[in-house]
Design a protein around this motif. Structure first.
Motif, PDB file in Angstrom:
ATOM      1  N   ILE A 110      47.159  70.264 -27.176  1.00  0.00           N
ATOM      2  CA  ILE A 110      47.321  71.789 -26.957  1.00  0.00           C
ATOM      3  C   ILE A 110      49.019  72.074 -27.139  1.00  0.00           C
ATOM      4  CG2 ILE A 110      47.620  73.542 -25.080  1.00  0.00           C
ATOM      5  CD1 ILE A 110      44.942  72.615 -23.929  1.00  0.00           C
ATOM      6  N   ILE A 111      49.856  71.043 -26.660  1.00  0.00           N
ATOM      7  CA  ILE A 111      50.996  71.196 -26.940  1.00  0.00           C
ATOM      8  C   ILE A 111      51.606  71.262 -28.603  1.00  0.00           C
ATOM      9  CG2 ILE A 111      53.499  69.895 -26.608  1.00  0.00           C
ATOM     10  CD1 ILE A 111      52.275  69.099 -23.700  1.00  0.00           C
ATOM     11  N   SER A 112      50.779  70.381 -29.099  1.00  0.00           N
ATOM     12  CA  SER A 112      50.808  70.073 -30.648  1.00  0.00           C
ATOM     13  C   SER A 112      50.762  71.426 -31.431  1.00  0.00           C
ATOM     14  CB  SER A 112      50.057  68.887 -31.148  1.00  0.00           C
ATOM     15  OG  SER A 112      50.757  67.722 -30.929  1.00  0.00           O
ATOM     16  N   LEU A 113      49.365  72.042 -30.715  1.00  0.00           N
ATOM     17  CA  LEU A 113      49.085  73.264 -31.521  1.00  0.00           C
ATOM     18  C   LEU A 113      50.176  74.463 -31.122  1.00  0.00           C
ATOM     19  CD1 LEU A 113      45.257  73.553 -31.115  1.00  0.00           C
ATOM     20  CD2 LEU A 113      46.359  73.963 -33.019  1.00  0.00           C
ATOM     21  N   SER A 114      50.885  74.423 -30.004  1.00  0.00           N
ATOM     22  CA  SER A 114      51.767  75.204 -29.504  1.00  0.00           C
ATOM     23  C   SER A 114      52.896  75.181 -30.365  1.00  0.00           C
ATOM     24  CB  SER A 114      52.231  75.136 -28.143  1.00  0.00           C
ATOM     25  OG  SER A 114      53.056  75.886 -27.754  1.00  0.00           O
ATOM     26  N   ILE A 115      53.313  74.131 -30.653  1.00  0.00           N
ATOM     27  CA  ILE A 115      54.401  73.653 -31.508  1.00  0.00           C
ATOM     28  C   ILE A 115      53.909  74.311 -33.057  1.00  0.00           C
ATOM     29  CG2 ILE A 115      55.743  72.103 -32.775  1.00  0.00           C
ATOM     30  CD1 ILE A 115      55.550  70.581 -30.184  1.00  0.00           C
ATOM     31  N   TRP A 116      53.023  74.005 -33.473  1.00  0.00           N
ATOM     32  CA  TRP A 116      52.343  74.568 -34.752  1.00  0.00           C
ATOM     33  C   TRP A 116      52.296  76.158 -34.788  1.00  0.00           C
ATOM     34  CZ3 TRP A 116      48.266  77.617 -36.370  1.00  0.00           C
ATOM     35  CH2 TRP A 116      48.219  77.616 -37.939  1.00  0.00           C
ATOM     36  N   VAL A 117      51.796  76.624 -34.065  1.00  0.00           N
ATOM     37  CA  VAL A 117      51.768  78.058 -33.536  1.00  0.00           C
ATOM     38  C   VAL A 117      53.060  78.988 -33.825  1.00  0.00           C
ATOM     39  CG1 VAL A 117      51.341  80.044 -32.221  1.00  0.00           C
ATOM     40  CG2 VAL A 117      49.492  78.337 -32.441  1.00  0.00           C
ATOM     41  N   GLY A 118      54.116  78.174 -32.987  1.00  0.00           N
ATOM     42  CA  GLY A 118      55.459  78.641 -33.168  1.00  0.00           C
ATOM     43  C   GLY A 118      56.094  78.889 -34.501  1.00  0.00           C
ATOM     44  N   LYS A 119      55.878  77.533 -35.243  1.00  0.00           N
ATOM     45  CA  LYS A 119      56.290  77.268 -36.518  1.00  0.00           C
ATOM     46  C   LYS A 119      55.571  78.313 -37.331  1.00  0.00           C
ATOM     47  CE  LYS A 119      58.162  72.636 -36.096  1.00  0.00           C
ATOM     48  NZ  LYS A 119      58.015  71.335 -36.499  1.00  0.00           N
ATOM     49  N   TYR A 120      54.369  78.240 -37.611  1.00  0.00           N
ATOM     50  CA  TYR A 120      53.485  79.280 -38.287  1.00  0.00           C
ATOM     51  C   TYR A 120      53.803  80.520 -38.218  1.00  0.00           C
ATOM     52  CZ  TYR A 120      49.523  80.196 -41.348  1.00  0.00           C
ATOM     53  OH  TYR A 120      48.654  80.854 -42.513  1.00  0.00           O
ATOM     54  N   SER A 121      53.947  80.975 -36.966  1.00  0.00           N
ATOM     55  CA  SER A 121      54.297  82.422 -36.555  1.00  0.00           C
ATOM     56  C   SER A 121      55.504  82.817 -37.486  1.00  0.00           C
ATOM     57  CB  SER A 121      54.364  82.664 -35.138  1.00  0.00           C
ATOM     58  OG  SER A 121      53.067  82.458 -34.798  1.00  0.00           O
ATOM     59  N   SER A 122      56.397  82.043 -37.439  1.00  0.00           N
ATOM     60  CA  SER A 122      57.787  82.561 -38.201  1.00  0.00           C
ATOM     61  C   SER A 122      57.496  82.628 -39.810  1.00  0.00           C
ATOM     62  CB  SER A 122      58.616  81.384 -38.024  1.00  0.00           C
ATOM     63  OG  SER A 122      59.068  81.322 -36.562  1.00  0.00           O
ATOM     64  N   GLN A 123      56.609  81.824 -40.108  1.00  0.00           N
ATOM     65  CA  GLN A 123      56.384  81.599 -41.478  1.00  0.00           C
ATOM     66  C   GLN A 123      55.522  83.246 -41.896  1.00  0.00           C
ATOM     67  OE1 GLN A 123      54.182  78.065 -42.014  1.00  0.00           O
ATOM     68  NE2 GLN A 123      56.126  77.116 -42.903  1.00  0.00           N
ATOM     69  N   VAL A 124      54.720  83.424 -40.965  1.00  0.00           N
ATOM     70  CA  VAL A 124      53.959  84.810 -41.079  1.00  0.00           C
ATOM     71  C   VAL A 124      54.867  85.702 -40.994  1.00  0.00           C
ATOM     72  CG1 VAL A 124      52.189  86.228 -40.132  1.00  0.00           C
ATOM     73  CG2 VAL A 124      51.732  83.779 -40.002  1.00  0.00           C
ATOM     74  N   ALA A 125      55.891  86.053 -39.955  1.00  0.00           N
ATOM     75  CA  ALA A 125      56.886  87.013 -39.949  1.00  0.00           C
ATOM     76  C   ALA A 125      57.885  87.145 -41.232  1.00  0.00           C
ATOM     77  CB  ALA A 125      57.747  86.640 -38.822  1.00  0.00           C
ATOM     78  N   ARG A 126      57.844  86.085 -41.829  1.00  0.00           N
ATOM     79  CA  ARG A 126      58.552  86.081 -43.123  1.00  0.00           C
ATOM     80  C   ARG A 126      57.848  86.613 -44.394  1.00  0.00           C
ATOM     81  NH1 ARG A 126      60.942  81.229 -40.931  1.00  0.00           N
ATOM     82  NH2 ARG A 126      59.547  80.041 -42.352  1.00  0.00           N
ATOM     83  N   GLY A 127      56.470  86.677 -44.116  1.00  0.00           N
ATOM     84  CA  GLY A 127      55.498  87.007 -45.387  1.00  0.00           C
ATOM     85  C   GLY A 127      55.237  85.834 -46.047  1.00  0.00           C
ATOM     86  N   GLU A 128      55.522  84.487 -45.545  1.00  0.00           N
ATOM     87  CA  GLU A 128      55.158  83.339 -46.338  1.00  0.00           C
ATOM     88  C   GLU A 128      53.813  82.872 -46.221  1.00  0.00           C
ATOM     89  OE1 GLU A 128      58.274  80.762 -44.912  1.00  0.00           O
ATOM     90  OE2 GLU A 128      59.782  82.084 -45.847  1.00  0.00           O
ATOM     91  N   GLU A 129      53.178  83.230 -45.075  1.00  0.00           N
ATOM     92  CA  GLU A 129      51.782  82.880 -44.826  1.00  0.00           C
ATOM     93  C   GLU A 129      51.127  83.940 -44.158  1.00  0.00           C
ATOM     94  OE1 GLU A 129      50.490  79.976 -45.424  1.00  0.00           O
ATOM     95  OE2 GLU A 129      51.987  78.786 -45.898  1.00  0.00           O
ATOM     96  N   ASP A 130      49.776  83.699 -44.148  1.00  0.00           N
ATOM     97  CA  ASP A 130      48.706  84.741 -43.462  1.00  0.00           C
ATOM     98  C   ASP A 130      48.374  84.663 -42.203  1.00  0.00           C
ATOM     99  OD1 ASP A 130      46.863  86.988 -44.382  1.00  0.00           O
ATOM    100  OD2 ASP A 130      45.510  85.583 -43.813  1.00  0.00           O
ATOM    101  N   ILE A 131      48.367  85.680 -41.497  1.00  0.00           N
ATOM    102  CA  ILE A 131      48.053  85.631 -40.121  1.00  0.00           C
ATOM    103  C   ILE A 131      46.642  85.132 -39.745  1.00  0.00           C
ATOM    104  CG2 ILE A 131      47.126  88.026 -39.766  1.00  0.00           C
ATOM    105  CD1 ILE A 131      49.188  88.338 -37.585  1.00  0.00           C
TER     106      ILE A 131
END
Length: 137
Positions: free
Chosen positions: A77-98
Motif C-alpha cells: 500500500i505504501i509503494s502504491l501510494s508513492i506510485w500514485v503521487g508520482k503518476y498523478s504529477s505526470q497526469v497533471a502535466r498531461g504526460e499520462e492518462d488518468i
C-alpha cells in the motif's frame, strides 16, 4: 427521518472497510468525471489532489506502529501510494492518462468488496428476537 439524518446514521454504523470503499467510490467517481477534461481544468487537479490525499492517508496509516494489516500488504500500500503521487504529477502535466489511477482504485475497491463479503460469510449468524413485526425492505 430525513435523508441527511439517514446518511449520517449510516456512516456512523459502517465498518472501516465500508468507509474505505465509500471513499474510494467517491474519489474514483471524481477521477472518472475528470477524465477527458483539459489538463488545466480545475476538476482534474481537484480529483488528482483528492486521490493523492486518500493514498497518502492510507500510507501514513500503514506506517503507524500497531497497524494490524500484514507487513507485506502494508508495504504494498505504501509503494502504491508513492506510485500514485508520482503518476498523478505526470497526469497533471498531461504526460499520462488518468485511467491508470481509476483502474488502481477500482482494483482496491474489488478487494475491499471481497473482504466485506468474507466478513459477512464468516460472521456468526444470529437470529434476532422476534417482535411480532414483519419488516421488509
Amino acid at each position: 427521518m430525513s435523508l441527511k439524518a439517514y446518511q449520517t446514521t449510516q456512516k456512523a454504523n459502517e465498518s472501516s472497510s465500508q468507509t474505505e470503499y465509500r471513499l474510494f467510490t467517491e474519489v474514483t467517481r471524481a477521477l472518472m468525471e475528470a477524465k477527458g477534461l483539459a489538463k488545466l481544468d480545475k476538476k482534474v487537479h481537484d480529483a488528482l489532489h483528492w486521490n493523492r490525499q486518500l493514498w497518502s492517508t492510507l500510507a501514513t496509516d500503514c506506517a503507524v506502529e500497531g497497524n494490524m494489516l500484514p507487513k507485506q500488504l502494508r508495504a504494498s500500500i505504501i509503494s502504491l501510494s508513492i506510485w500514485v503521487g508520482k503518476y498523478s504529477s505526470q497526469v497533471a502535466r498531461g504526460e499520462e492518462d488518468i485511467q491508470s489511477l481509476i483502474d488502481i482504485n477500482k482494483n482496491i475497491m474489488e478487494g475491499l468488496s471481497a473482504q466485506a463479503q468474507n466478513n459477512v460469510t464468516e460472521a456468526p449468524t444470529e437470529t434476532p428476537p422476534s417482535s411480532g413485526h414483519n419488516y421488509s425492505v
